[in-house]
Design a protein around this motif. Structure first.
Motif, PDB file in Angstrom:
ATOM      1  N   ALA A 171      98.892  22.119  64.589  1.00 14.56           N
ATOM      2  CA  ALA A 171     100.065  21.342  65.292  1.00 14.56           C
ATOM      3  C   ALA A 171      99.834  20.363  66.300  1.00 14.56           C
ATOM      4  CB  ALA A 171     101.194  22.162  65.474  1.00 14.56           C
ATOM      5  N   HIS A 172      98.874  20.790  67.085  1.00 14.50           N
ATOM      6  CA  HIS A 172      98.640  19.769  68.127  1.00 14.50           C
ATOM      7  C   HIS A 172      97.931  18.691  67.769  1.00 14.50           C
ATOM      8  CE1 HIS A 172      98.198  18.952  72.466  1.00 14.50           C
ATOM      9  NE2 HIS A 172      96.742  18.576  72.252  1.00 14.50           N
ATOM     10  N   GLU A 173      97.089  18.829  66.994  1.00 15.50           N
ATOM     11  CA  GLU A 173      95.975  17.728  66.328  1.00 15.50           C
ATOM     12  C   GLU A 173      96.850  16.968  65.143  1.00 15.50           C
ATOM     13  OE1 GLU A 173      93.175  20.206  64.681  1.00 15.50           O
ATOM     14  OE2 GLU A 173      91.788  19.527  65.991  1.00 15.50           O
ATOM     15  N   ALA A 174      97.998  17.489  64.911  1.00 16.80           N
ATOM     16  CA  ALA A 174      98.550  16.689  63.661  1.00 16.80           C
ATOM     17  C   ALA A 174      99.669  15.665  64.263  1.00 16.80           C
ATOM     18  CB  ALA A 174      99.288  17.713  62.872  1.00 16.80           C
ATOM     19  N   ALA A 175     100.253  16.299  65.586  1.00 17.23           N
ATOM     20  CA  ALA A 175     101.146  15.568  66.302  1.00 17.23           C
ATOM     21  C   ALA A 175     100.518  14.277  66.893  1.00 17.23           C
ATOM     22  CB  ALA A 175     101.656  16.273  67.367  1.00 17.23           C
ATOM     23  N   PHE A 176      99.010  14.736  67.703  1.00 17.18           N
ATOM     24  CA  PHE A 176      98.376  13.226  67.922  1.00 17.18           C
ATOM     25  C   PHE A 176      98.067  12.458  66.926  1.00 17.18           C
ATOM     26  CE2 PHE A 176      94.717  10.998  68.900  1.00 17.18           C
ATOM     27  CZ  PHE A 176      94.783  10.428  70.078  1.00 17.18           C
ATOM     28  N   ILE A 231     102.278   7.325  56.760  1.00 18.90           N
ATOM     29  CA  ILE A 231     101.177   8.039  57.582  1.00 18.90           C
ATOM     30  C   ILE A 231     100.804   9.273  56.769  1.00 18.90           C
ATOM     31  CG2 ILE A 231     100.950   9.182  59.709  1.00 18.90           C
ATOM     32  CD1 ILE A 231     102.956   7.444  60.826  1.00 18.90           C
ATOM     33  N   HIS A 232      99.510   9.426  56.622  1.00 12.86           N
ATOM     34  CA  HIS A 232      98.731  10.522  55.844  1.00 12.86           C
ATOM     35  C   HIS A 232      98.077  11.214  57.047  1.00 12.86           C
ATOM     36  CE1 HIS A 232      99.332   8.383  51.852  1.00 12.86           C
ATOM     37  NE2 HIS A 232      99.155   7.285  52.739  1.00 12.86           N
ATOM     38  N   ILE A 233      98.175  12.543  57.017  1.00 12.90           N
ATOM     39  CA  ILE A 233      97.869  13.448  57.943  1.00 12.90           C
ATOM     40  C   ILE A 233      97.111  14.599  57.269  1.00 12.90           C
ATOM     41  CG2 ILE A 233      98.214  15.261  59.756  1.00 12.90           C
ATOM     42  CD1 ILE A 233     100.700  13.402  60.537  1.00 12.90           C
ATOM     43  N   ASN A 256      95.105  17.106  51.809  1.00 13.11           N
ATOM     44  CA  ASN A 256      93.768  17.202  52.217  1.00 13.11           C
ATOM     45  C   ASN A 256      92.784  15.946  52.297  1.00 13.11           C
ATOM     46  OD1 ASN A 256      91.053  17.976  52.234  1.00 13.11           O
ATOM     47  ND2 ASN A 256      91.241  19.606  50.951  1.00 13.11           N
ATOM     48  N   LEU A 257      92.252  15.614  53.454  1.00 12.94           N
ATOM     49  CA  LEU A 257      91.793  14.109  53.798  1.00 12.94           C
ATOM     50  C   LEU A 257      90.194  14.654  53.880  1.00 12.94           C
ATOM     51  CD1 LEU A 257      94.360  12.285  55.835  1.00 12.94           C
ATOM     52  CD2 LEU A 257      94.023  12.153  53.193  1.00 12.94           C
ATOM     53  N   GLY A 258      89.799  15.717  53.884  1.00 11.74           N
ATOM     54  CA  GLY A 258      88.151  15.866  54.050  1.00 11.74           C
ATOM     55  C   GLY A 258      88.209  15.970  55.413  1.00 11.74           C
ATOM     56  N   THR A 259      87.196  15.004  56.174  1.00 10.16           N
ATOM     57  CA  THR A 259      86.859  14.819  57.136  1.00 10.16           C
ATOM     58  C   THR A 259      87.735  13.997  57.959  1.00 10.16           C
ATOM     59  OG1 THR A 259      85.493  13.356  56.961  1.00 10.16           O
ATOM     60  CG2 THR A 259      84.598  15.494  56.948  1.00 10.16           C
ATOM     61  N   ILE A 260      88.527  13.238  57.735  1.00  9.98           N
ATOM     62  CA  ILE A 260      89.560  12.267  57.991  1.00  9.98           C
ATOM     63  C   ILE A 260      90.941  12.987  58.649  1.00  9.98           C
ATOM     64  CG2 ILE A 260      90.973  10.229  57.754  1.00  9.98           C
ATOM     65  CD1 ILE A 260      89.049   9.611  55.565  1.00  9.98           C
ATOM     66  N   ASN A 261      91.126  12.575  59.974  1.00  9.96           N
ATOM     67  CA  ASN A 261      92.365  13.182  60.643  1.00  9.96           C
ATOM     68  C   ASN A 261      93.482  12.690  59.761  1.00  9.96           C
ATOM     69  OD1 ASN A 261      90.786  14.804  61.881  1.00  9.96           O
ATOM     70  ND2 ASN A 261      91.217  13.895  64.111  1.00  9.96           N
TER      71      ASN A 261
END
Length: 153
Positions: free
Chosen positions: A63-68, A55-57, A38-43
């Motif tokens: 899934a699409h946003e996480a891949a990008f 790499i922290h996600i 959980n990174l709040g508002t950070i991708n």
């Protein structure tokens, strides 16, 4: 004009060597730890504590946003391995815009192949954005790197 690092050669080498363009598989092959949290508002963000590339996600991304995000942070890991953009942004007056643009360009070149663009060459950038699921500004960045790196269309 934005100067973009030569992503084509790096991406070609990586995808051939590891037989994938999936950013998660590439990170694993490159021994980069991918953490979902959980990174709040950070991708996401990249860091290298104790020489362990991470790499922290954000675990709230689809899934699409996480891949990008993974591809973007992979760009930082490859091209900016010792830079901490969160630190630079919050503690210095140094602009990280160039590094962020380069990471975006790397991610887009990894995730959107020239072949995909050629298949959809008759669409507008707005239509491509809807088809591919990225913002129009990101599609425009990808198209700039496409036209810069093409000999013929």
């Amino acid at each position: 004009m934005i100067i973009i690092l030569d992503f084509k050669e790096t991406i070609s080498r990586l995808t051939k060597k590891y037989n994938t363009s999936d950013p998660f598989e590439l990170a694993n092959a490159l021994k980069i730890v991918v953490l979902f949290e959980n990174l709040g508002t950070i991708n996401g963000y990249y860091n290298n504590p104790f020489r362990i590339k991470q790499i922290h996600i954000n675990n709230t991304l689809d899934a699409h946003e996480a891949a990008f995000t993974c591809a973007h942070e992979l760009g930082h890991a490859i091209f900016h391995p010792n830079a901490s953009t969160p630190f630079l942004r919050s503690k210095t007056m140094i602009s990280v815009d160039k590094m962020e643009t380069e990471a975006n360009a790397f991610a887009l070149n990894l995730l959107i192949s020239d072949h995909m663009i050629l298949e959809n060459i008759n669409y507008t950038t707005e239509q491509l954005a809807r088809i591919l699921g990225y913002s129009q500004s990101l599609i425009e960045l990808r198209l700039r790197t496409f036209s810069l790196n093409q000999n013929k269309i």
